[in-house]
Design an enzyme around this catalytic site. Structure first.
Site, short mmCIF file in Angstrom:
data_model
loop_
_atom_site.label_atom_id
_atom_site.label_comp_id
_atom_site.label_asym_id
_atom_site.label_seq_id
_atom_site.Cartn_x
_atom_site.Cartn_y
_atom_site.Cartn_z
CG ASP A 238 -1.87 1.22 1.46
OD1 ASP A 238 -2.13 2.34 1.09
OD2 ASP A 238 -3.33 0.60 0.94
CG HIS A 239 0.85 4.87 -2.90
ND1 HIS A 239 -0.47 3.99 -3.35
CD2 HIS A 239 0.85 6.32 -3.26
CE1 HIS A 239 -0.90 4.97 -3.53
NE2 HIS A 239 -0.37 6.06 -3.20
CG HIS B 133 -4.27 4.39 0.06
ND1 HIS B 133 -3.58 3.78 -0.40
CD2 HIS B 133 -4.85 5.17 -1.10
CE1 HIS B 133 -3.50 3.26 -1.64
NE2 HIS B 133 -4.29 4.23 -1.82
C1 BG6 Z 1 -4.03 4.75 -5.80
C2 BG6 Z 1 -6.34 4.97 -6.11
O1 BG6 Z 1 -4.12 3.29 -4.78
O2 BG6 Z 1 -3.85 6.08 -5.25
C3 BG6 Z 1 -5.84 5.78 -7.28
O3 BG6 Z 1 -6.38 3.38 -6.92
C4 BG6 Z 1 -5.17 7.19 -6.48
O4 BG6 Z 1 -7.34 6.16 -7.75
C5 BG6 Z 1 -4.11 7.32 -5.82
O5 BG6 Z 1 -5.33 8.22 -7.21
C6 BG6 Z 1 -3.70 8.64 -4.79
O6 BG6 Z 1 -3.01 8.15 -4.21
P1 BG6 Z 1 -1.50 9.32 -4.02
O7 BG6 Z 1 -0.51 9.13 -3.74
O8 BG6 Z 1 -1.13 10.10 -5.70
O9 BG6 Z 1 -2.26 9.71 -2.85
#
Ligand code: BG6
Length: 526
Positions: A208-209, A271
């Site tokens: 989960d980034h 997230h």
């Molecule tokens: C991803 C979702 O996990 O996270 C996307 O699938 C979303 O829909 C993105 O835009 C948002 O990531 P960040 O790092 O730009 O907040």
């Protein structure tokens, strides 16, 4: 009363800058095999992250990247695509010829079908040649950036071809899986069960980034490396907590995927749940992966079950309609490519959530996320209880604002604390001020990209920032009643909000019913 930026900012006490921080380096040769390598993620995130690690000297001398996908492509074409991606998205710039050539020499492309054993046999051949000239299979990190339906066949084939059983003889093999991990509790359980037939849990890295973001990791440091906050971090002093993850983008070219997903599955289940856990968890007994994840799971298990409804007092779902943002006309969700004209998929979700344990008794957590909102921003606001209505807080119409500790996850990563001060002068006038810490100002540069940290951790076998099987299931178990209700109670129409606005009225009403307002919205409208 407006909150003016304060002249008080922070500076690092012993002037440590980000470049002084100890750098972890990978000691062992390894190969990174990316399944689904012709997709966007490889170009925009994964390879730029590896390139940054390479430029910073964190990779071993012997490493290789092999892209595996169904599309026919030569190594040269693949490398050229990656170079463009790196030039566009990499933190370390410029991408000079010399370093790129040295990096690109380690990249190759392998065409194969995910279910065809022959492709894996050929991959095995390549791997033994690229990393271990001895003919032995070396360390391998398999990154599954494929559509989720391919997870099972790929892992099954990796296992059948002997590519993921190589933990013998001092080598390792690990599998990183991109989200989404399942689409509800039962599919996540089934997937866990299936993967665990081929892999040990400590070989599975569910990514989960958000957990790789520097500021997300800082939540635990803020809470447990300072004696100031932890004593206040409970129902006695905290009034409520707000979590906002707002995006300006719409669904872009991902309408097909998003239709099957929606904000609850795409953002909340993963997230937002991680952010909630990190804010609400008890101190772990140590910082090892399982101790931290044990505490996160306890939070998820303490969540009060949500009502089985698609809308309600605690659940708001909505879709963006046409709107104008910064003089640009924006399409409504229904008009986006790949979206059904009568779609019931939410692009916005807000929840009122309760963590039923001693620490958080009676403290609501308000969570919201949406696409096509006015700002790209992720922020956690811890709102402390108001002071008693005596002394300075007697104004009938304008009570003193509560102290708010805001953790800015992105952009402009940092932390601020709002508190009251007396305006100099002979009259008693009180004004809120903000004490502000900014990563960029204090440490001299933007924090590294999440994927750099996560890829490094996966290759080092450090799994704290990855989701354990019970964690992913507990997060789905919490959302299942709503998802189930949305499947079965097809409401005629979701509430709409104009693209470029801060979500639907219903989400504001949810807080207003508790005498509160979204802090980020109020601040941005000042
Ligand atoms: C991803 C979702 O996990 O996270 C996307 O699938 C979303 O829909 C993105 O835009 C948002 O990531 P960040 O790092 O730009 O907040």
């Amino acid at each position: 009363m407006s909150t003016q930026p304060s002249p008080w900012t922070t500076s690092a006490v012993d002037s440590v800058t980000a470049s002084d921080a100890p750098r972890r380096k990978l000691p062992d040769p390894f190969a990174l095999v990316i399944f689904g390598a012709s997709g966007d993620l490889t170009r925009r995130k994964l390879v730029p992250a590896v390139y940054c690690l390479f430029r910073e000297g964190r990779l071993p001398d012997t490493f290789s990247i092999i892209g595996f996908a169904r599309t026919e492509k030569t190594d040269a074409v693949f490398r050229e695509e990656l170079r463009k991606g790196v030039a566009q998205s990499c933190r370390v710039q410029p991408v000079d010829d010399e370093s790129w050539q040295a990096f690109a020499a380690r990249i190759s492309y392998h065409r194969g079908d995910y279910e065809d054993p022959a492709g894996y046999e050929a991959l095995r051949q390549r791997l033994t040649e690229s990393v271990e000239p001895s003919g032995k299979l070396g360390n391998c990190l398999f990154y599954l950036s494929t559509p989720p339906v391919c997870f099972e066949p790929v892992v099954e084939q990796l296992h059948a071809s002997g590519l993921v059983t190589a933990s013998a003889a001092g080598t390792w093999s690990r599998v990183v899986l991109e989200k989404p991990f399942g689409r509800d509790l039962s599919s996540a359980r089934a997937l866990n069960h299936r993967l665990q037939q081929f892999l040990a849990e400590d070989q599975i890295y569910r990514i989960d980034h958000y957990l790789g973001k520097e500021t997300v990791q800082n939540i635990l440091v803020l809470r447990f490396a300072n004696s100031l906050f932890e004593p206040l971090w409970n129902h006695k002093y905290v009034d409520h907590v707000q979590l906002t993850v707002s995006e300006t983008v719409g669904v872009e070219a991902r309408g097909g995927y998003y239709e099957q997903s929606g904000a609850l599955r795409d953002m909340v289940q993963n997230h937002l749940m991680h952010l909630l856990c990190l804010v609400a968890m008890e101190p772990p007994s140590s910082m090892d992966a399982n101790s931290v994840r044990d505490e996160k799971v306890k939070v998820l298990k303490a969540l009060r079950p949500l009502p089985a409804v698609c809308f309600g007092e605690d659940v708001v779902r909505a879709q963006y309609a046409r709107g104008v943002h910064r003089w640009q006309e924006l399409l409504g969700y229904h008009e986006e490519t790949g979206v059904a004209a009568d779609s019931h998929t939410e692009t916005y979700a807000a929840l009122r959530v309760w963590v039923d344990n001693w620490r958080w008794e009676g403290v609501p957590f308000y969570l919201r996320t949406g696409k096509r909102l006015p700002e790209r921003l992720t922020e956690i606001g811890v709102h402390f209880k108001p002071v008693p209505r005596v002394l300075f807080n007697t104004g009938e119409t304008a009570p003193l604002q509560q102290n708010v500790l805001a953790l800015r996850i992105q952009p402009d990563e940092g932390i601020s604390l709002e508190f009251q001060v007396k305006v100099p002068g002979s009259q008693l006038q009180i004004r809120p001020l903000k004490m502000d810490f900014s990563y960029a100002e204090s440490f001299g540069r933007e924090p590294p990209e999440a994927y750099e940290r996560l890829l490094l951790d996966a290759a080092l076998g450090e799994s704290t920032l990855f989701t354990r099987s019970d964690e992913v299931e507990a997060a789905w178990a919490f959302l299942d009643p709503i998802l189930d209700a949305c499947n079965h109670q097809r409401a005629p129409k979701l509430p709409a909000y104009p693209a470029g606005a801060w979500g639907p009225q219903e989400a504001d009403d949810m807080l207003a019913a508790d005498g509160r307002a979204w802090h980020v919205t109020r601040r941005s409208q000042r």
